[in-house]
Scaffold this motif. Sequence first.
Motif, PDB file in Angstrom:
ATOM      1  N   GLN A   4       0.841  -1.194   0.000  1.00 39.59           N
ATOM      2  CA  GLN A   4       0.000   0.000   0.000  1.00 39.59           C
ATOM      3  C   GLN A   4       0.878   1.247   0.000  1.00 39.59           C
ATOM      4  O   GLN A   4       2.064   1.192   0.356  1.00 39.59           O
ATOM      5  CB  GLN A   4      -0.928   0.017   1.222  1.00 39.59           C
ATOM      6  CG  GLN A   4      -1.916  -1.134   1.279  1.00 39.59           C
ATOM      7  CD  GLN A   4      -2.957  -1.090   0.171  1.00 39.59           C
ATOM      8  OE1 GLN A   4      -3.288  -0.015  -0.339  1.00 39.59           O
ATOM      9  NE2 GLN A   4      -3.469  -2.257  -0.215  1.00 39.59           N
ATOM     10  N   VAL A   5       0.295   2.380  -0.400  1.00 41.31           N
ATOM     11  CA  VAL A   5       1.040   3.638  -0.531  1.00 41.31           C
ATOM     12  C   VAL A   5       0.458   4.683   0.412  1.00 41.31           C
ATOM     13  O   VAL A   5      -0.762   4.900   0.455  1.00 41.31           O
ATOM     14  CB  VAL A   5       0.996   4.163  -1.977  1.00 41.31           C
ATOM     15  CG1 VAL A   5       1.743   5.497  -2.083  1.00 41.31           C
ATOM     16  CG2 VAL A   5       1.599   3.143  -2.938  1.00 41.31           C
ATOM     17  N   GLY A   6       1.312   5.333   1.182  1.00 42.61           N
ATOM     18  CA  GLY A   6       0.925   6.451   2.031  1.00 42.61           C
ATOM     19  C   GLY A   6       1.766   7.669   1.687  1.00 42.61           C
ATOM     20  O   GLY A   6       2.494   7.688   0.688  1.00 42.61           O
ATOM     21  N   TYR A   7       1.677   8.694   2.527  1.00 44.67           N
ATOM     22  CA  TYR A   7       2.441   9.913   2.250  1.00 44.67           C
ATOM     23  C   TYR A   7       2.965  10.527   3.547  1.00 44.67           C
ATOM     24  O   TYR A   7       2.500  10.211   4.654  1.00 44.67           O
ATOM     25  CB  TYR A   7       1.602  10.922   1.476  1.00 44.67           C
ATOM     26  CG  TYR A   7       0.384  11.440   2.223  1.00 44.67           C
ATOM     27  CD1 TYR A   7       0.459  12.595   3.007  1.00 44.67           C
ATOM     28  CD2 TYR A   7      -0.838  10.776   2.137  1.00 44.67           C
ATOM     29  CE1 TYR A   7      -0.647  13.067   3.691  1.00 44.67           C
ATOM     30  CE2 TYR A   7      -1.956  11.250   2.812  1.00 44.67           C
ATOM     31  CZ  TYR A   7      -1.851  12.391   3.590  1.00 44.67           C
ATOM     32  OH  TYR A   7      -2.957  12.855   4.273  1.00 44.67           O
ATOM     33  N   VAL A   8       3.944  11.411   3.380  1.00 47.83           N
ATOM     34  CA  VAL A   8       4.587  12.113   4.492  1.00 47.83           C
ATOM     35  C   VAL A   8       4.657  13.591   4.141  1.00 47.83           C
ATOM     36  O   VAL A   8       5.014  13.952   3.008  1.00 47.83           O
ATOM     37  CB  VAL A   8       6.016  11.581   4.732  1.00 47.83           C
ATOM     38  CG1 VAL A   8       6.696  12.345   5.863  1.00 47.83           C
ATOM     39  CG2 VAL A   8       6.004  10.085   5.030  1.00 47.83           C
ATOM     40  N   VAL A   9       4.303  14.456   5.090  1.00 44.79           N
ATOM     41  CA  VAL A   9       4.479  15.901   4.916  1.00 44.79           C
ATOM     42  C   VAL A   9       5.037  16.473   6.217  1.00 44.79           C
ATOM     43  O   VAL A   9       4.775  15.956   7.305  1.00 44.79           O
ATOM     44  CB  VAL A   9       3.169  16.632   4.547  1.00 44.79           C
ATOM     45  CG1 VAL A   9       2.686  16.212   3.166  1.00 44.79           C
ATOM     46  CG2 VAL A   9       2.084  16.380   5.592  1.00 44.79           C
ATOM     47  N   GLY A  10       5.832  17.548   6.097  1.00 39.59           N
ATOM     48  CA  GLY A  10       6.397  18.141   7.299  1.00 39.59           C
ATOM     49  C   GLY A  10       6.968  19.516   7.054  1.00 39.59           C
ATOM     50  O   GLY A  10       7.089  19.976   5.913  1.00 39.59           O
ATOM     51  N   ALA A  11       7.310  20.168   8.147  1.00 34.25           N
ATOM     52  CA  ALA A  11       7.921  21.494   8.093  1.00 34.25           C
ATOM     53  C   ALA A  11       8.924  21.616   9.232  1.00 34.25           C
ATOM     54  O   ALA A  11       8.764  20.981  10.288  1.00 34.25           O
ATOM     55  CB  ALA A  11       6.862  22.596   8.201  1.00 34.25           C
ATOM     56  N   ALA A  12       9.962  22.436   9.013  1.00 37.62           N
ATOM     57  CA  ALA A  12      10.996  22.577  10.032  1.00 37.62           C
ATOM     58  C   ALA A  12      11.485  24.018  10.087  1.00 37.62           C
ATOM     59  O   ALA A  12      11.462  24.747   9.092  1.00 37.62           O
ATOM     60  CB  ALA A  12      12.172  21.650   9.728  1.00 37.62           C
ATOM     61  N   TYR A  13      11.939  24.396  11.281  1.00 32.28           N
ATOM     62  CA  TYR A  13      12.577  25.704  11.489  1.00 32.28           C
ATOM     63  C   TYR A  13      13.957  25.449  12.081  1.00 32.28           C
ATOM     64  O   TYR A  13      14.115  24.658  13.023  1.00 32.28           O
ATOM     65  CB  TYR A  13      11.754  26.571  12.447  1.00 32.28           C
ATOM     66  CG  TYR A  13      12.447  27.858  12.818  1.00 32.28           C
ATOM     67  CD1 TYR A  13      12.562  28.892  11.897  1.00 32.28           C
ATOM     68  CD2 TYR A  13      12.994  28.036  14.091  1.00 32.28           C
ATOM     69  CE1 TYR A  13      13.212  30.087  12.225  1.00 32.28           C
ATOM     70  CE2 TYR A  13      13.636  29.217  14.430  1.00 32.28           C
ATOM     71  CZ  TYR A  13      13.742  30.243  13.495  1.00 32.28           C
ATOM     72  OH  TYR A  13      14.382  31.415  13.821  1.00 32.28           O
ATOM     73  N   GLU A  14      14.989  26.143  11.524  1.00 36.04           N
ATOM     74  CA  GLU A  14      16.362  25.913  11.961  1.00 36.04           C
ATOM     75  C   GLU A  14      17.095  27.227  12.215  1.00 36.04           C
ATOM     76  O   GLU A  14      16.883  28.213  11.519  1.00 36.04           O
ATOM     77  CB  GLU A  14      17.135  25.126  10.904  1.00 36.04           C
ATOM     78  CG  GLU A  14      16.603  23.740  10.623  1.00 36.04           C
ATOM     79  CD  GLU A  14      17.385  23.065   9.506  1.00 36.04           C
ATOM     80  OE1 GLU A  14      18.380  22.372   9.837  1.00 36.04           O
ATOM     81  OE2 GLU A  14      17.020  23.263   8.326  1.00 36.04           O
ATOM     82  N   ARG A  15      17.987  27.190  13.206  1.00 36.67           N
ATOM     83  CA  ARG A  15      18.969  28.245  13.426  1.00 36.67           C
ATOM     84  C   ARG A  15      20.312  27.565  13.664  1.00 36.67           C
ATOM     85  O   ARG A  15      20.655  27.183  14.788  1.00 36.67           O
ATOM     86  CB  ARG A  15      18.590  29.113  14.630  1.00 36.67           C
ATOM     87  CG  ARG A  15      17.376  30.015  14.385  1.00 36.67           C
ATOM     88  CD  ARG A  15      17.127  30.920  15.579  1.00 36.67           C
ATOM     89  NE  ARG A  15      18.298  31.762  15.864  1.00 36.67           N
ATOM     90  CZ  ARG A  15      18.410  32.507  16.970  1.00 36.67           C
ATOM     91  NH1 ARG A  15      17.430  32.510  17.870  1.00 36.67           N
ATOM     92  NH2 ARG A  15      19.492  33.231  17.169  1.00 36.67           N
TER      93      ARG A  15
END
Length: 367
Positions: A173-184
């Motif tokens: 089966q196929v799923g998905y991934v989404v994300g966001a990041a903040y870096e210093r």
Amino acid sequence: MKNVMTAGAALLLTTSIASAGGIDRTGNPYSVLFEDGNYAQLSFSSVMPEVSGDYPATFGGGSTDNMAESYLSFGAAVKYAVTSDLDVALFITQPYGADASYEAGAYTGLAAEWNSTQLSVLGKFKAAEGVSLYGGLSIVQSDAEITIPAALASAAAGAPTPEYTAQASSDVQVGYVVGAAYERPEIALRVALTYESGVTHEFDTEEAVGGATQLESETEIQLPQAVTLDFQSGIAEDTLLFGSIRWAEWSVWEVRPAFYEGATGDRVTGIDDDVVTYRAGLGRRINDDLSVFGRITFEDGTGGVASRLAPTDGTTSFGVGGSYTMNDVEFTGGVEYALLGDATDSAGVEFTDNSAIAVGLTVGYNF
């Protein structure tokens, strides 16, 4: 602080039976997306659980002996910097699994196995200074089988019944991934929020009683959606604080083959509650080549009735390790000890004072 940051993720592949009753094994491996330049990684782990319980007098007393089998896990990842703003990565993991087998007392012959492999392809895009977005697809392959001995099959069906077996052939089966990041980067700060979709396997299942096939049908089994908040930050010179909070919807996971449910009105196994896992640790750079780290993981128990195939409830684990860099190759090793929460199944078998030891090795290469 690069060595410390890499070390902070080193034990992600070494905790297994300590998560979601032993089903959720690898967690979130996507930190590779944040490595500098081009990067490849191989990970290996060995897990040795000790899970046993005591039968009540109605079952003749005595111990179940260890019902959780040791196993190995493997992971691989490669990340390529397409441009200064765009990275792509490929991940191979073994995210879910179960290896249960009873060899003593009334449950002798009860066994279950779940195998899985996941291939994920993700991209990360620098949306603004310090802000990045990432996402992609995950392909999950799983197969499973279960054996219920005659004594337990008869008890479940309410009538004398031979041994019951169910075999679920491989499904993808196929799923998905989404994300966001903040870096210093100047203070080694990174906060990343990742969503992983659930998938529903549609297994072609063959159920047999006493070796004779009773029904061939389709069994739907859901794997959970999950949300993970990862964080790290320098808190002093050469010292990094890191951790994560992960919620996974394990309450959707249950195994209900058609013939078994029709005969008993019940499921074979399942998890009643969602799972939240907390991790926190410290990393310390000793010199340009060597860093060390320690980590604590906590998963609260729910107090519900335990499954015979995953008879633990919550966990507290402690991990330590180190990372050594030689030229462009980084070797990271760790060991983790987990105290597994006490649990009682529907027949009154009490599983107490159980634990697991895991060791892991990760080899990373910048190219």
